[in-house]
Scaffold this motif. Structure first.
Motif, mmCIF file in Angstrom:
data_model
loop_
_atom_site.group_PDB
_atom_site.id
_atom_site.type_symbol
_atom_site.label_atom_id
_atom_site.label_comp_id
_atom_site.label_asym_id
_atom_site.label_seq_id
_atom_site.Cartn_x
_atom_site.Cartn_y
_atom_site.Cartn_z
ATOM 1 N N PRO A 1 -8.187 -8.789 30.883
ATOM 2 C CA PRO A 1 -9.291 -9.260 30.040
ATOM 3 C C PRO A 1 -9.521 -10.758 30.180
ATOM 4 C CG PRO A 1 -7.824 -7.864 28.787
ATOM 5 C CD PRO A 1 -7.171 -8.077 30.094
ATOM 6 N N VAL A 2 -8.419 -11.483 30.388
ATOM 7 C CA VAL A 2 -8.538 -12.927 30.582
ATOM 8 C C VAL A 2 -9.330 -13.223 31.839
ATOM 9 C CG1 VAL A 2 -7.229 -14.993 31.054
ATOM 10 C CG2 VAL A 2 -6.409 -13.381 29.396
ATOM 11 N N SER A 3 -9.011 -12.494 32.907
ATOM 12 C CA SER A 3 -9.744 -12.714 34.145
ATOM 13 C C SER A 3 -11.217 -12.441 33.930
ATOM 14 C CB SER A 3 -9.217 -11.807 35.240
ATOM 15 O OG SER A 3 -7.823 -11.870 35.289
ATOM 16 N N ALA A 4 -11.503 -11.413 33.150
ATOM 17 C CA ALA A 4 -12.905 -11.066 32.934
ATOM 18 C C ALA A 4 -13.613 -12.150 32.144
ATOM 19 C CB ALA A 4 -12.994 -9.740 32.189
ATOM 20 N N LEU A 5 -12.954 -12.595 31.083
ATOM 21 C CA LEU A 5 -13.632 -13.548 30.197
ATOM 22 C C LEU A 5 -13.670 -14.947 30.800
ATOM 23 C CD1 LEU A 5 -14.902 -14.249 27.511
ATOM 24 C CD2 LEU A 5 -12.655 -14.589 26.572
ATOM 25 N N ILE A 6 -12.498 -15.399 31.255
ATOM 26 C CA ILE A 6 -12.380 -16.807 31.620
ATOM 27 C C ILE A 6 -12.703 -17.033 33.081
ATOM 28 C CG2 ILE A 6 -10.792 -18.726 31.757
ATOM 29 C CD1 ILE A 6 -9.456 -17.804 29.381
ATOM 30 N N HIS A 7 -12.093 -16.224 33.921
ATOM 31 C CA HIS A 7 -12.191 -16.534 35.345
ATOM 32 C C HIS A 7 -13.304 -15.777 36.031
ATOM 33 C CE1 HIS A 7 -7.959 -17.318 34.101
ATOM 34 N NE2 HIS A 7 -8.465 -18.485 34.347
ATOM 35 N N ALA A 8 -14.232 -15.237 35.251
ATOM 36 C CA ALA A 8 -15.394 -14.629 35.870
ATOM 37 C C ALA A 8 -16.645 -14.987 35.112
ATOM 38 C CB ALA A 8 -15.225 -13.115 35.903
ATOM 39 N N ALA A 9 -16.623 -14.744 33.794
ATOM 40 C CA ALA A 9 -17.878 -14.819 33.074
ATOM 41 C C ALA A 9 -18.166 -16.208 32.531
ATOM 42 C CB ALA A 9 -17.864 -13.809 31.936
ATOM 43 N N THR A 10 -17.165 -16.866 31.951
ATOM 44 C CA THR A 10 -17.530 -18.069 31.214
ATOM 45 C C THR A 10 -16.930 -19.366 31.745
ATOM 46 O OG1 THR A 10 -15.810 -17.472 29.680
ATOM 47 C CG2 THR A 10 -18.028 -16.894 29.060
ATOM 48 N N MET A 11 -15.593 -19.492 31.733
ATOM 49 C CA MET A 11 -15.061 -20.827 31.996
ATOM 50 C C MET A 11 -15.444 -21.363 33.360
ATOM 51 S SD MET A 11 -11.232 -22.362 32.103
ATOM 52 C CE MET A 11 -11.008 -22.247 33.849
ATOM 53 N N VAL A 12 -15.362 -20.523 34.376
ATOM 54 C CA VAL A 12 -15.646 -21.029 35.712
ATOM 55 C C VAL A 12 -17.112 -21.414 35.856
ATOM 56 C CG1 VAL A 12 -13.787 -19.968 36.980
ATOM 57 C CG2 VAL A 12 -15.818 -18.669 36.494
ATOM 58 N N THR A 13 -17.950 -20.923 34.944
ATOM 59 C CA THR A 13 -19.344 -21.325 35.057
ATOM 60 C C THR A 13 -19.604 -22.660 34.369
ATOM 61 O OG1 THR A 13 -19.860 -20.070 33.092
ATOM 62 C CG2 THR A 13 -20.155 -18.960 35.181
ATOM 63 N N GLY B 1 -14.421 -29.892 25.162
ATOM 64 C CA GLY B 1 -14.477 -28.473 25.475
ATOM 65 C C GLY B 1 -13.967 -28.186 26.869
ATOM 66 N N TRP B 2 -14.298 -29.068 27.769
ATOM 67 C CA TRP B 2 -13.933 -28.929 29.179
ATOM 68 C C TRP B 2 -12.426 -28.851 29.340
ATOM 69 C CZ3 TRP B 2 -17.327 -28.879 33.368
ATOM 70 C CH2 TRP B 2 -16.793 -29.150 34.610
ATOM 71 N N GLU B 3 -11.715 -29.774 28.665
ATOM 72 C CA GLU B 3 -10.254 -29.764 28.729
ATOM 73 C C GLU B 3 -9.690 -28.615 27.908
ATOM 74 O OE1 GLU B 3 -7.807 -32.606 29.922
ATOM 75 O OE2 GLU B 3 -9.348 -32.085 31.330
ATOM 76 N N GLY B 4 -10.402 -28.329 26.807
ATOM 77 C CA GLY B 4 -9.916 -27.275 25.931
ATOM 78 C C GLY B 4 -9.890 -25.939 26.625
ATOM 79 N N VAL B 5 -10.934 -25.626 27.372
ATOM 80 C CA VAL B 5 -10.912 -24.349 28.078
ATOM 81 C C VAL B 5 -9.837 -24.368 29.156
ATOM 82 C CG1 VAL B 5 -13.253 -23.628 27.593
ATOM 83 C CG2 VAL B 5 -12.819 -25.060 29.561
ATOM 84 N N THR C 1 -12.765 -19.243 23.218
ATOM 85 C CA THR C 1 -14.176 -19.117 22.845
ATOM 86 C C THR C 1 -14.646 -20.364 22.116
ATOM 87 O OG1 THR C 1 -13.659 -16.802 22.529
ATOM 88 C CG2 THR C 1 -15.814 -17.528 21.824
ATOM 89 N N PHE C 2 -13.791 -20.837 21.217
ATOM 90 C CA PHE C 2 -14.153 -22.036 20.451
ATOM 91 C C PHE C 2 -14.410 -23.227 21.373
ATOM 92 C CE2 PHE C 2 -12.389 -25.941 18.510
ATOM 93 C CZ PHE C 2 -13.414 -26.165 17.605
ATOM 94 N N PHE C 3 -13.487 -23.462 22.298
ATOM 95 C CA PHE C 3 -13.650 -24.632 23.168
ATOM 96 C C PHE C 3 -14.851 -24.465 24.095
ATOM 97 C CE2 PHE C 3 -9.146 -25.856 22.295
ATOM 98 C CZ PHE C 3 -9.456 -27.107 21.814
ATOM 99 N N MET C 4 -15.069 -23.226 24.519
ATOM 100 C CA MET C 4 -16.219 -22.994 25.389
ATOM 101 C C MET C 4 -17.510 -23.282 24.629
ATOM 102 S SD MET C 4 -16.511 -22.014 28.514
ATOM 103 C CE MET C 4 -18.056 -22.096 29.388
ATOM 104 N N LEU C 5 -17.529 -22.907 23.338
ATOM 105 C CA LEU C 5 -18.723 -23.179 22.546
ATOM 106 C C LEU C 5 -18.910 -24.677 22.352
ATOM 107 C CD1 LEU C 5 -18.484 -20.312 19.939
ATOM 108 C CD2 LEU C 5 -19.988 -20.502 21.881
ATOM 109 N N ILE C 6 -17.790 -25.380 22.159
ATOM 110 C CA ILE C 6 -17.884 -26.849 22.063
ATOM 111 C C ILE C 6 -18.469 -27.415 23.336
ATOM 112 C CG2 ILE C 6 -16.512 -28.949 22.104
ATOM 113 C CD1 ILE C 6 -15.456 -28.333 19.722
ATOM 114 N N LEU C 7 -18.005 -26.872 24.447
ATOM 115 C CA LEU C 7 -18.460 -27.382 25.747
ATOM 116 C C LEU C 7 -19.972 -27.252 25.857
ATOM 117 C CD1 LEU C 7 -16.643 -26.535 29.047
ATOM 118 C CD2 LEU C 7 -19.053 -26.847 28.995
#
Lengths: 663, 491
Positions: free
Chosen positions: A252-264, A139-143, A121-127
């Motif tokens: 939950p990881v798939s939901a958060l990272i690989h669907a909702a936030t990081m991939v976007t 942030g990009w590398e952090g996520v 979450t922190f790195f995504m917010l930095i991004l």
């Protein structure tokens, strides 16, 4: 306050990560949840201040790198684009936190899991809050790091290891593009700050530079490099192979990272760079082509997958394609709207899938599920809402954004603004709608409605998840129903001033007014197609039509698509193995251990004894040999003296002669 | 009247290891722990003095500071001159820091000839500080070569396998052959100019053909040290055979001598030759980055993996140095410092594994995260630092180097950036094989997480890497003027 939005997740991560041992499961869970919920509340406040009140905020924390004209600082930029992302990220993140406290209840490493989620979450917010490219790259590398760690959370499993490495390395190819983008940006603008770049873009739009002998327009080059970055992160066609594999991680990881936030993040990058991309029609066309191809191929792949999570993963991939090509037709705000909506219903789908998997003793194969509607009615209804929203059923969240994207592509087809790329997107986009509806409902049928293939033990033990797990699901379900309706006018209403300067759409690229006057039959087309998909899914599943299984062409198609179009195999066979073999056979064995070593120390150690042996043989002890050398020497001496008188250069010739003699 | 020249912190820094050395000589070798304490204290005091160097350093001038001159052969115009500027100061700091770490690391792992071992390290520290602070070509050559002696002994005596003799031999041969050519060039320069003082030589203009010949002679010496392909094969051998502390100092500082030599001598003395040979350097560097990365992907010896990745990182350094602009050069200095920390830390990690399990073959390790979580966290951090994760020091270095190179040549940068992908591939592969996966209990059944001593060795490195990555200005601002004046020599 603005700084706290970022710092709270970091704090939570440090606490849960380093002191998780002392805090225990409950403590770590509560602390990390508290941090992220506080961060969410602050983000909502920020959304109110920045988004609704239009008060952009800029925070300069400290200088970072200062070399010559390169001046980069740690600074945060909050404009309407950022705060929208902030709300999406923190809301989904807090719901996922809440969900995973109970989902991972029996895992001995719950604190570590929470810490990783917080780090993410922190790195995504930095991004999203970065005000320059390099800080965004952090942030990009952090996520990417967080994604690696979370996919690999159950790190003793080989499959998890493989997918995590794959995700990281494939993402790294995207990062390679992004870093070249940063370099090009700095070369052209002598700055990496967003606002400097964007305000200078119109002035340098016809600047071209030499890249490997070709003269390329600078803006186009930057755009292409940034898009390579987006391909990697947002799993577009070509580098999409990591996303389905990333499903090895906890749900939950798939939901958060690989669907909702990081991939976007890739989509976010493109939206952020709208003031630059607008000036390069080539990049926009590339976006359209890649986006629509991704939407189509991924939707088709989703149809024949049997793993519950992979179906949803391909669906994510396909929806990301929608976002990308709507950037390509210069509808950045619609793309952003779809991103936000997608986050809600995709997180819902994944988390409900998690409940199903949880209930069925970690079974992920849809062919071994079924009938769970009787045991998990709430999950079923939530999944149904998610699927309807995904398929774009009218007046659910997905409808407002997805339908609007398709309408906008229709304009390029129907009006005098005809351009071939737009119609490409239109066709593929509409076809994907059909496939989307089909696989969503195939999933519903196989998982919930068809008669079960699971064992009795498992089925009897399956039960609805506890309230802690249901609460986030219900909230997301409500979001999937209402968010689109509530925010449509804010984000994409005609003439909305929400986006201020965050998004730039050139007037001659804007189709919004035309979209209002589109023919009503065309507006119905996506709905008709998705209904068709639902009907077909129903038909094939309820009637149990086995006849089509014996069709050869159908089965071949099935086979091809089920094997993910052979992307992985092609990459392995034509890139990975040759490179690995090259690394061993050519660069290590032939060069390092062969050529260089022989010419270097080992050659020398072999050569010197040989020479010494040859020279020592000259000392044979026989008078006749010595006499021969003596005469030879005298002759040569005479020749040199005479030669020196006659020809000036003979000395050199003699030198070479001696050299040849010895060698 | 007391001669206050000795209070010059540079001289104090240089002499402290020698004092420690003399004390060590008189201590009987049987008192091992006392020997260790003396060596450790000496190294710590040296480090403190070198910190004073940094504190007192004036970053607003490009002149040499803390300089001192002593007569050697005044009749032959040979003096012994010391002085540092923004380029060399951090290398001295790195040397003094890593020496402490080296002594700490071999606290219990070195089992025999401890006194001699410590003497070697203090001697090495002395030589290295001299290399980085001496402002005279002849003295530089002398110390540059002297470094070989203790290093040769460390690899040859305290190395781990029988193969160490061969490795030491190879190491010696390569560096010696390289620097013999440098000696010839040095003598020629001396006879032409009549002085070997660096600041005098900087104002002397050699003809272009002489510049090219001298440059090649210097290059042969520095390229072996850095090492550039095709002079690199001594490095994996030497690393693989050296004891942990030896690898640390080899990767941490000895490789930087080459880069420092380029910066201090090749660029200011032979500017035209530098521009003339830039394409050659770039080609070799690209080959180094790509080939070494590909080779790394297929190594099974842990130390060789790090060694080959060093070769690849040093490719970035040479690109940065010869991009001959502010970003490139400052980036390469920062990258050298960062590599000094990161690769040292990785060698320490591998040393920790070796101390416990006595093997460095990757095949035997797996799933250590379960039994050595602290080690895993550190190793993860250093691995990501190695692959240039933003927020760590290597990222800043690589970014600046690539920015510098992009000004000159886009295609070069393109290929250099491919090294980033491969770097990620091998780093993460190594990390994953060691830390993740199932535990191979058929090979090892006893495990132990890092001890308190090892924790306190690794923690400062972690913090330093983070500091360099998050706030590099405190390092960069010291070198701006020196690097600018270096670039001024070119034009």
């Amino acid at each position: 306050m603005y700084l706290l939005i970022l710092l709270l997740p970091l704090l939570g991560a440090l606490f849960a990560g380093f002191f998780g041992r002392f805090l225990g499961h409950k403590g770590a869970g509560i602390i990390s949840l508290l941090c992220v919920i506080l961060s969410m509340l602050l983000s909502l406040l920020a959304f109110y201040e920045v988004g609704l009140m239009g008060l952009n905020c800029y925070l300069r924390i400290s200088p970072w790198i200062e070399v010559g004209v390169l001046k980069i600082s740690w600074s945060l930029l909050f404009d309407s684009l950022t705060v929208t992302m902030l709300v999406v990220i923190t809301v989904i993140s807090s719901l996922v936190h809440l969900y995973s406290i109970r989902y991972m209840q029996y895992d001995p490493h719950l604190p570590r899991f929470m810490a990783f989620l917080e780090i993410f979450t922190f790195f995504m917010l930095i991004l999203v809050t970065a005000d320059n490219l390099v800080q965004m790259f952090v942030g990009w590398e952090g996520v990417g790091l967080a994604s690696y760690l979370l996919i690999n959370f159950w790190f003793t499993r080989l499959a998890a290891n493989q997918s995590a490495i794959k995700a990281l390395v494939v993402n790294r190819i995207g990062d390679f593009g992004l870093s070249l983008g940063i370099l090009t940006t700095f070369y052209i603008f002598q700055s990496v700050d967003y606002y400097t770049i964007f305000s200078l873009t119109p002035l340098v739009s016809d600047y071209s530079l030499n890249f490997g002998g070709y003269t390329v327009s600078g803006i186009t080059l930057i755009g292409v490099f940034l898009f390579i970055g987006a391909i990697g992160k947002s799993a577009q066609l070509g580098l999409h192979t990591w996303l389905p594999d990333a499903m090895e991680g906890p749900t939950p990881v798939s939901a958060l990272i690989h669907a909702a936030t990081m991939v976007t993040a890739g989509v976010f990058l493109l939206i952020r760079f709208s003031p630059l991309l607008e000036f390069s029609s080539i990049v926009l066309n590339i976006l359209i082509i890649f986006g629509s191809l991704t939407a189509f191929f991924a939707a088709m792949s989703g149809v024949f997958q049997n793993d519950l999570k992979r179906v949803i993963a391909y669906s994510t991939c396909s929806q990301l394609g929608y976002m990308i090509f709507s950037c390509g037709i210069s509808c950045y705000n619609v793309s952003m709207f779809h991103l936000a909506n997608h986050a809600f219903f995709k997180a819902l789908l994944f988390l409900s899938a998690g409940s199903v998997i949880h209930a069925l003793a970690n079974e992920q194969d849809m062919r071994r599920m079924g009938s769970t509607i009787k045991f998990l009615p709430v999950t079923y209804s939530l999944m149904l809402i998610g699927s309807f929203a995904l398929a774009g059923f009218p007046f659910l969240t997905g409808f407002y954004s997805k339908d609007f994207i398709l309408e906008l592509t229709q304009i390029t087809l129907n009006n005098n603004l005809y351009n071939i790329q737009g119609s490409f997107a239109c066709w593929l986009g509409n076809l994907s709608v059909f496939f989307t509806a089909f696989y969503s409902f195939r999933l519903i049928y196989l998982t919930f409605i068809n008669s079960t293939n699971a064992t009795k033990n498992i089925i009897l033990k399956s039960h609805e998840p506890s309230l802690y797990m249901l609460l986030p699901l219900i909230l997301l379900g409500l979001g999937s129903i209402f968010v689109g309706y509530l925010t449509k006018d804010l984000f994409i209403g005609l003439g909305t001033d929400f986006w201020n300067s965050a998004i730039l759409i050139l007037p001659n690229h804007s189709y919004f007014i035309e979209a209002e006057w589109l023919n009503i039959t065309i507006k119905w087309l996506p709905f008709v197609l998705s209904s068709l998909g639902i009907v077909l899914a129903t038909f094939t599943n309820v009637r149990q039509t086995y006849i089509y299984l014996y069709n050869k062409i159908y089965r071949f198609g099935c086979f091809l698509i089920n094997k993910k179009w052979y992307w992985d195999i092609l990459y392995n066979r034509f890139f990975v193995y040759p490179i690995l073999n090259f690394g061993y056979l050519v660069s290590f064995k032939n060069l390092d251990r062969g050529f260089i070593e022989l010419l270097g120390p080992y050659g020398l150690t072999k050569l010197i004894p040989t020479w010494a042996y040859i020279f020592s043989k000259l000392q044979s002890g026989q008078l006749s040999h010595y006499l021969f050398f003596f005469v030879l020497g005298v002759c040569l001496f005479i020749v040199i003296i005479i030669g020196n008188i006659l020809f000036y250069n003979l000395q050199l010739i003699f030198f070479y002669f001696v050299l040849i003699f010895f060698i | 009247m007391l001669n206050l020249e000795f209070l010059n912190p540079l001289i104090l820094t240089s002499l402290t290891p020698l004092v420690g050395l003399l004390i060590l000589f008189v201590i009987p070798a049987t008192k091992e722990s006392f020997c260790r304490l003396v060596a450790l204290n000496t190294a710590c005091i040296t480090f403190l003095f070198s910190l004073i160097l940094w504190i007192q350093f004036d970053s607003h001038t490009s002149l040499f500071q803390f300089s001192a001159t002593f007569d050697w052969f005044p009749s032959a115009n040979l003096y012994y001159t010391l002085g540092i500027d923004g380029i060399s100061m951090f290398f001295i700091l790195l040397t003094t820091l890593l020496t402490i770490i080296c002594i700490l690391v071999s606290w219990s792992s070195v089992k025999f000839l401890i006194k001699e071992y410590l003497i070697c390290f203090l001697l090495l520290e002395f030589f290295l500080i001299q290399v980085f602070s001496v402002l005279d070509l002849l003295w530089f050559y002398i110390f540059f070569e002297s470094v070989l002696i203790p290093m040769f002994l460390i690899v040859g005596i305290w190395g781990s396998r029988e193969r160490k003799i061969r490795a030491a031999y190879q190491f010696f041969l390569y560096t010696l052959v390289g620097s013999l050519l440098m000696l010839i060039a040095l003598l020629t320069i001396y006879f032409q100019v009549g002085s070997t003082d660096l600041q005098i030589l900087w104002h002397y203009n050699f003809t272009e053909i002489k510049q090219i010949i001298f440059w090649l002679a210097f290059f042969s010496s520095f390229a072996v040290k850095i090492p550039m392909i095709p002079f690199h094969i001594w490095l994996p051998e030497a690393h693989a055979e050296a004891p942990t502390a030896g690898s640390v100092i080899l990767a941490g500082i000895l490789l930087k001598m080459g880069g420092y030599g380029f910066l201090r001598f090749s660029i200011p003395l032979f500017p035209e030759a530098c521009i003339y040979f830039t394409p050659l350097i770039f080609t070799l560097s690209i080959i180094a980055i790509l080939y070494a990365s590909l080779t790394t992907l297929r190594q099974v010896d842990l130390k060789k993996i790090i060694a080959y990745s060093s070769v690849s990182h040093m490719g970035f350094v040479t690109i940065g140095i010869f991009s001959l602009n502010l970003h490139g050069i400052e980036g390469s200095i920062l990258l050298m410092l960062s590599h000094g920390l990161v690769s040292s830390a990785l060698f320490l990690c591998i040393g920790i594994l070796y101390d416990r399990h006595k093997t460095r073959i990757l095949k035997y390790y797996s799933g250590l995260m379960q039994v050595m979580p602290l080690f895993g966290i550190f190793f993860l951090f250093f691995t990501f630092a190695n692959l240039g994760f933003p927020g760590t020091s290597s990222f800043i270095g690589e970014l600046l180097v690539l920015i510098g190179a992009f000004q000159l040549n886009r295609i070069l940068t393109f290929f250099a950036s491919i090294g980033m992908i491969l770097g990620a591939a091998y780093s993460i592969w190594l990390f994953n094989r060691i830390s993740f996966g199932t535990l191979k209990t058929q090979y090892f059944s006893f495990f132990q997480d890092i001890s308190r001593r090892e924790f306190w060795i690794l923690l400062p490195l972690t913090l330093l890497i983070l500091w360099m990555g998050i706030y590099p200005i405190s390092f960069l601002s010291e070198m701006h003027f020196s690097v600018l004046s270096l670039i001024e020599q070119l034009f």
